[in-house]
Design a protein around this motif. Structure first.
Motif, PDB file in Angstrom:
ATOM      1  N   LYS A 237       0.843  -1.203   0.000  1.00 28.53           N
ATOM      2  CA  LYS A 237       0.000   0.000   0.000  1.00 28.53           C
ATOM      3  C   LYS A 237       0.874   1.247   0.000  1.00 28.53           C
ATOM      4  CE  LYS A 237      -4.188  -1.984   1.864  1.00 28.53           C
ATOM      5  NZ  LYS A 237      -4.933  -2.350   3.057  1.00 28.53           N
ATOM      6  N   MET A 238       1.971   1.183   0.774  1.00 25.14           N
ATOM      7  CA  MET A 238       2.903   2.316   0.849  1.00 25.14           C
ATOM      8  C   MET A 238       3.554   2.567  -0.523  1.00 25.14           C
ATOM      9  SD  MET A 238       6.401   2.269   3.117  1.00 25.14           S
ATOM     10  CE  MET A 238       7.227   1.114   2.013  1.00 25.14           C
ATOM     11  N   LEU A 239       4.014   1.497  -1.175  1.00 25.86           N
ATOM     12  CA  LEU A 239       4.668   1.658  -2.478  1.00 25.86           C
ATOM     13  C   LEU A 239       3.688   2.238  -3.499  1.00 25.86           C
ATOM     14  CD1 LEU A 239       6.741  -1.668  -2.681  1.00 25.86           C
ATOM     15  CD2 LEU A 239       7.612   0.616  -2.184  1.00 25.86           C
ATOM     16  N   ARG A 240       2.460   1.771  -3.450  1.00 19.88           N
ATOM     17  CA  ARG A 240       1.443   2.297  -4.386  1.00 19.88           C
ATOM     18  C   ARG A 240       1.198   3.770  -4.130  1.00 19.88           C
ATOM     19  NH1 ARG A 240      -2.946  -2.389  -4.248  1.00 19.88           N
ATOM     20  NH2 ARG A 240      -1.913  -3.837  -5.637  1.00 19.88           N
ATOM     21  N   ARG A 241       1.173   4.130  -2.848  1.00 21.81           N
ATOM     22  CA  ARG A 241       0.916   5.527  -2.475  1.00 21.81           C
ATOM     23  C   ARG A 241       2.067   6.414  -2.937  1.00 21.81           C
ATOM     24  NH1 ARG A 241       1.518   7.220   2.642  1.00 21.81           N
ATOM     25  NH2 ARG A 241       1.702   5.074   3.341  1.00 21.81           N
ATOM     26  N   ILE A 242       3.286   5.924  -2.795  1.00 21.30           N
ATOM     27  CA  ILE A 242       4.448   6.709  -3.249  1.00 21.30           C
ATOM     28  C   ILE A 242       4.359   6.902  -4.764  1.00 21.30           C
ATOM     29  CG2 ILE A 242       6.969   6.742  -3.448  1.00 21.30           C
ATOM     30  CD1 ILE A 242       7.082   5.191  -0.791  1.00 21.30           C
ATOM     31  N   GLY A 243       3.987   5.841  -5.463  1.00 11.83           N
ATOM     32  CA  GLY A 243       3.592   5.963  -6.878  1.00 11.83           C
ATOM     33  C   GLY A 243       4.728   6.067  -7.880  1.00 11.83           C
ATOM     34  N   THR A 244       5.677   7.022  -7.669  1.00 12.55           N
ATOM     35  CA  THR A 244       6.811   7.154  -8.588  1.00 12.55           C
ATOM     36  C   THR A 244       8.060   7.478  -7.779  1.00 12.55           C
ATOM     37  OG1 THR A 244       7.365   9.418  -9.223  1.00 12.55           O
ATOM     38  CG2 THR A 244       5.186   8.691  -9.833  1.00 12.55           C
ATOM     39  N   ASN A 294       7.368  -6.666 -11.460  1.00 14.29           N
ATOM     40  CA  ASN A 294       6.368  -5.834 -10.804  1.00 14.29           C
ATOM     41  C   ASN A 294       6.843  -4.373 -10.904  1.00 14.29           C
ATOM     42  OD1 ASN A 294       4.790  -4.446  -8.931  1.00 14.29           O
ATOM     43  ND2 ASN A 294       4.508  -6.288  -7.686  1.00 14.29           N
ATOM     44  N   PRO A 295       6.026  -3.467 -11.475  1.00 18.12           N
ATOM     45  CA  PRO A 295       6.469  -2.087 -11.651  1.00 18.12           C
ATOM     46  C   PRO A 295       6.820  -1.388 -10.336  1.00 18.12           C
ATOM     47  CG  PRO A 295       4.179  -2.384 -12.373  1.00 18.12           C
ATOM     48  CD  PRO A 295       4.701  -3.727 -12.010  1.00 18.12           C
ATOM     49  N   LEU A 296       6.297  -1.905  -9.220  1.00 19.27           N
ATOM     50  CA  LEU A 296       6.616  -1.286  -7.927  1.00 19.27           C
ATOM     51  C   LEU A 296       8.027  -1.627  -7.456  1.00 19.27           C
ATOM     52  CD1 LEU A 296       3.246  -1.871  -6.030  1.00 19.27           C
ATOM     53  CD2 LEU A 296       4.071   0.267  -7.031  1.00 19.27           C
TER      54      LEU A 296
END
Ligand code: CMC
Length: 388
Positions: A237-244, A294-296
């Motif tokens: 969830k944290m990695l998704r939130r950081i996003g880029t 995985n892009p993350l």
């Protein structure tokens, strides 16, 4: 009066003697029954490791065959347990469902109360290791509104689990061997970790001599928390939130300012590195070869690099732990984040049970009952309602 030590969080208190798992946090060493985690991940299988943890020695060929047979033929759950799971809301968290289902198993096997009988104990141990994937898979399909898939006892432990999760037709489910191996390795890495929060919960509850289903349900509850097993879900969830990667700088500043924690970093025991995180990075490469990267991952790698060079993290000896990369693998294997901790729980089950067994056979073990430092009022007279 008579108080020996004040140690909130048991930072420096040994609550038991154990011969199951050895950790040297400064040297980054993890061993199950003396065998290094690196060798077990490389050369063993999850069911073999489960046997090792529970029996203390590696099985010979016939012992392993008998053990595998025992686990395979306990994979089905009572139909009424299925009914119990079907009663949950469509968006129920699978960890909540797992915790409820495992505690409910105690009512299906009331003889499990006899924790002093060795054969009876072994039967419940086999049932628990066998049924955890079935319950986890049912919880997963429940969330998707898909019919539950019954166990296929011709498949291996991990293949059967994947089939119960992802099978979409009458045809036999065939999983990619490399993915099966990666998940098996992840289960091995999670199989035990001495007196972590959930093992301590299992031991504490088990010390009342309750049945193992109730004791393990408490372990599942402890694991659910974001500071323990729930961290793998939070990392994603944290990695998704950081996003880029452009946002990492601001995120790190927020962590340093106390806004939030860098999930998947830090450990009570490992102050150098977590040996499991190293092995997981390799497993991630194997999985990404099959599923595509995985892009993350790019964000995770960059985040790790920046954190490892930053004074805040260096000073506090914060390194990536087992949860930092496991979520990326689970996501690549098509698991939604809320299933990640269920996977941890399936892997940890033999460790919980090995420690529960050790506890129930340890003549020195007493009911867990810590002391406290009382900070409240001393004796005072009851005040009638009209005078308050
Ligand atoms: N991000 C930022 N700061 C941190 C982190 C983190 N992940 N972890 C610890 N710190 C800081 C903490 O704020 C404290 O700073 P200060 O000295 O300025 O007050 C210092 O480092 C020491 O931390 P602590 O909370 O005293 O350490 P602990 O041993 O009580 O906690 C931990 C260990 C794993 C709970 C903690 O590192 C943490 O919350 N990590 C994030 C959650 C996580 O990844 N959990 C998974 C653990 S590994 C597998 C498992 O158990 O499931």
């Amino acid at each position: 009066p008579g108080l020996a030590t004040y140690d909130p969080g048991f930072v420096n208190t040994a609550s038991c003697r154990s011969s199951v798992t050895y950790i040297d946090g400064d040297a980054g060493i993890l061993e199950y029954r003396g065998y290094p985690i690196e060798q077990l991940a490389e050369s063993s299988t999850f069911l073999e490791v489960a046997y090792l943890l529970l029996q203390g020695e590696l099985p010979n060929a016939s012992e392993l065959e008998a053990w595998t047979h025992e686990i395979t033929y306990h994979t089905f759950v009572h139909e009424n347990l299925k009914t119990l799971l079907q009663g949950f809301r469509y968006d129920a968290h699978p960890m909540g469902m797992l915790m409820a289902a495992v505690s409910a198993l105690s009512t299906f096997y009331p003889e499990a109360n006899d924790v002093k009988d060795a054969d009876n104990r072994d039967l419940q141990i086999a049932r628990l290791i066998a049924k955890m994937p079935t319950i986890g898979a049912f919880a997963f399909r429940h969330g998707k509104g898909q019919p539950y898939v019954y166990p296929d006892n011709e498949l291996s432990y991990v293949e059967n689990f994947l089939a119960m999760l992802f099978k979409m037709s009458e045809r036999k489910y065939v999983a990619d061997e490399r993915l099966v191996k990666a998940l098996d390795v992840l289960f091995i890495l999670h199989a035990d970790h001495e007196q972590n929060c959930s093992a301590n919960a299992v031991r504490s509850v088990g010390s009342s001599q309750v049945d193992p289903y109730s004791a393990l349900a408490s372990g599942i509850g402890a694991l659910y928390g974001p500071l323990h097993g729930g961290a793998n879900e939070q990392v994603l969830k944290m990695l998704r939130r950081i996003g880029t990667t452009d946002n990492i700088g601001d995120f790190i500043e927020g962590v340093k300012g106390g806004k939030e924690k860098l999930m998947g970093f830090g450990h009570r025991v490992y102050k150098n590195y977590d040996p499991r995180a190293k092995i997981i990075k390799k497993a991630a490469d194997d999985v990404f070869e099959v599923t595509g990267v995985n892009p993350l991952l790019k964000i995770a790698l960059e985040l790790e690099k920046i954190a490892l060079e930053d004074e805040y993290f260096v000073k506090r000896k914060l390194y990536p732990n087992v949860d930092f990369y496991s979520g990326l693998i689970y996501e690549a294997l098509s698991f939604p984040p809320e299933m990640f901790t269920v996977l941890f729980a399936i892997g940890r089950t033999p460790g919980w049970l090995a420690q529960w067994k050790e506890l129930t056979t340890d003549s020195e073990q007493k009911i867990a009952r810590p002391k406290q430092i009382y900070t409240g009022h001393r004796t005072r007279d009851f005040v009638p309602m009209a005078q308050r």
